[in-house]
Design an enzyme around this catalytic site. Sequence first.
Site, PDB file in Angstrom:
ATOM      1  NE  ARG A 160      -3.244  -7.041   7.510  1.00 50.14           N
ATOM      2  CZ  ARG A 160      -2.092  -7.504   8.002  1.00 50.14           C
ATOM      3  NH1 ARG A 160      -1.208  -8.080   7.201  1.00 50.14           N
ATOM      4  NH2 ARG A 160      -1.811  -7.367   9.286  1.00 50.14           N
ATOM      5  CB  ILE A 161      -3.079  -9.377  -0.522  1.00 52.48           C
ATOM      6  CG1 ILE A 161      -2.432  -8.103   0.051  1.00 52.48           C
ATOM      7  CG2 ILE A 161      -3.202  -9.270  -2.043  1.00 52.48           C
ATOM      8  CD1 ILE A 161      -0.985  -7.874  -0.347  1.00 52.48           C
ATOM      9  NE  ARG A 181       2.309 -19.829   7.499  1.00 53.42           N
ATOM     10  CZ  ARG A 181       2.826 -18.912   8.278  1.00 53.42           C
ATOM     11  NH1 ARG A 181       3.954 -19.160   8.910  1.00 53.42           N
ATOM     12  NH2 ARG A 181       2.257 -17.747   8.448  1.00 53.42           N
ATOM     13  CB  THR A 241       0.423  -9.288  -7.145  1.00 53.42           C
ATOM     14  OG1 THR A 241      -0.463 -10.087  -6.358  1.00 53.42           O
ATOM     15  CG2 THR A 241      -0.181  -9.024  -8.498  1.00 53.42           C
ATOM     16  NE  ARG A 243       8.900  -8.796  -1.797  1.00 53.63           N
ATOM     17  CZ  ARG A 243       7.995  -7.801  -1.722  1.00 53.63           C
ATOM     18  NH1 ARG A 243       7.008  -7.729  -2.600  1.00 53.63           N
ATOM     19  NH2 ARG A 243       8.099  -6.884  -0.784  1.00 53.63           N
ATOM     20  CD  GLU A 272      10.720  -7.243  -8.337  1.00 54.30           C
ATOM     21  OE1 GLU A 272      10.816  -6.145  -7.759  1.00 54.30           O
ATOM     22  OE2 GLU A 272       9.736  -7.975  -8.236  1.00 54.30           O
ATOM     23  CG  HIS A 290       7.415  -4.694  -7.185  1.00 48.90           C
ATOM     24  ND1 HIS A 290       8.347  -5.417  -6.491  1.00 48.90           N
ATOM     25  CD2 HIS A 290       6.394  -4.475  -6.318  1.00 48.90           C
ATOM     26  CE1 HIS A 290       7.916  -5.619  -5.261  1.00 48.90           C
ATOM     27  NE2 HIS A 290       6.731  -5.058  -5.132  1.00 48.90           N
TER      28      HIS A 290
HETATM   29  C1  8YV Z   1       5.883  -1.982  -2.151  1.00 48.47           C
HETATM   30  C2  8YV Z   1       5.451  -4.470  -1.820  1.00 48.47           C
HETATM   31  O1  8YV Z   1       5.746  -1.067  -3.148  1.00 48.47           O
HETATM   32  O2  8YV Z   1       4.883  -3.684   0.331  1.00 48.47           O
HETATM   33  C3  8YV Z   1       5.305  -4.588  -0.347  1.00 48.47           C
HETATM   34  O3  8YV Z   1       5.613  -5.673   0.172  1.00 48.47           O
HETATM   35  O4  8YV Z   1       5.746  -5.420  -2.445  1.00 48.47           O
HETATM   36  C4  8YV Z   1       5.262  -3.249  -2.629  1.00 48.47           C
HETATM   37  O5  8YV Z   1       3.926  -3.150  -2.957  1.00 48.47           O
HETATM   38  C5  8YV Z   1       7.336  -2.108  -1.808  1.00 48.47           C
HETATM   39  O6  8YV Z   1       7.603  -3.193  -0.998  1.00 48.47           O
HETATM   40  C6  8YV Z   1       7.853  -0.886  -1.114  1.00 48.47           C
HETATM   41  O7  8YV Z   1       9.014  -1.159  -0.363  1.00 48.47           O
END
Ligand code: 8YV
Length: 328
Positions: A160-161, A181, A241, A243, A272, A290
């Site tokens: 999606r992103i 994938r 953006t 992990r 983190e 984050h």
């Molecule tokens: C969230 C994120 O803020 O949703 C995710 O996977 O990385 C972040 O944007 C965070 O995970 C909230 O738990």
Amino acid sequence: MTKKKPLVVVTRKLPEAIETRMMELFDARLNIDDVSMSKQELIDAVKEADVLVPTVTDKIDAAVLAHAGPNLRLIANFGTGVDHVDLQTARSRGITVTNTPDVLTEDTADMTMALILSVSRRLAEGERLIRKGAWDGWGPTLMLGHRIWGKRLGIVGMGRIGRALARRAKGFGLSVHYHNRRRVHPDIEEELDATYWESLDQMLAHVDVISVNCPHTPATYHLLSARRLKLMQPHAILVNTARGEIVDEPALTRMLADGEIAGAGLDVFEHEPAVNPKLLELQNAVLLPHMGSATIEGRVDMGEKVLINIKTFVDGHTPPDRVIEGLL
Ligand code: 8YV
């Protein structure tokens, strides 16, 4: 006789409207002070709760889940990424896991685009220059960055992103390349004008901007290893953006320092909230805490998803956002 409300333990402070609704619907135990829970506190929570609502800052690993009481049937994660939850152990203990997809897609794609622009056009450096009182006026060679129009963007992970980023990138004149994938449907490729690269290695060597947009799973840990980062061209930049664990952070830091990669925009880090101290010294790295999905609207939408997932589950139905390991 009224049925007892399920005990829902929420590990962090959520938007007020969500907490209010949470208290109306359930026997909610909130974290008003928003202090992260210790491992022992998480263990105590899973012993007692019917539902746990964790966030990315809570490590719900096998050691924590080993203490799960018989009542714990649902982990309704506040967030899309679930790499902090041991999904296998949860499954083996019959605990359903849900997340909050869709609602943070656009915000995260915006932040990715912002980082691409920040790194290419040296926004953070320019801001620092002014704040330090070191700007003594316009100059023809001052703060020269790189044009993004006409460059190639390589998206790692066309979920999606990734797709939302591709739509934006088109508007900024970037040509869209991707590795995933599975190749996406031809209609989507056509809509996004996206070129598929079966080989991540080859894509890395051919693009000017790399954006990491895949989930962190055992298969994507250090997907961008030192070897792969070396395939990038020296003028290329990397934006993450997703992990921190997907990129070998020490290798990236070394290469940024040595000029083997031109720049990086990082919203996420391997450990983190610790950030590699060497990264802090680099002008060509834009570092954010984050905050990819950190909009008020997004947080409320995420909270609403959590409420719907819990309510559906406790009413005896399959919650809409059940996480299925193989589909991540
Ligand atoms: C969230 C994120 O803020 O949703 C995710 O996977 O990385 C972040 O944007 C965070 O995970 C909230 O738990």
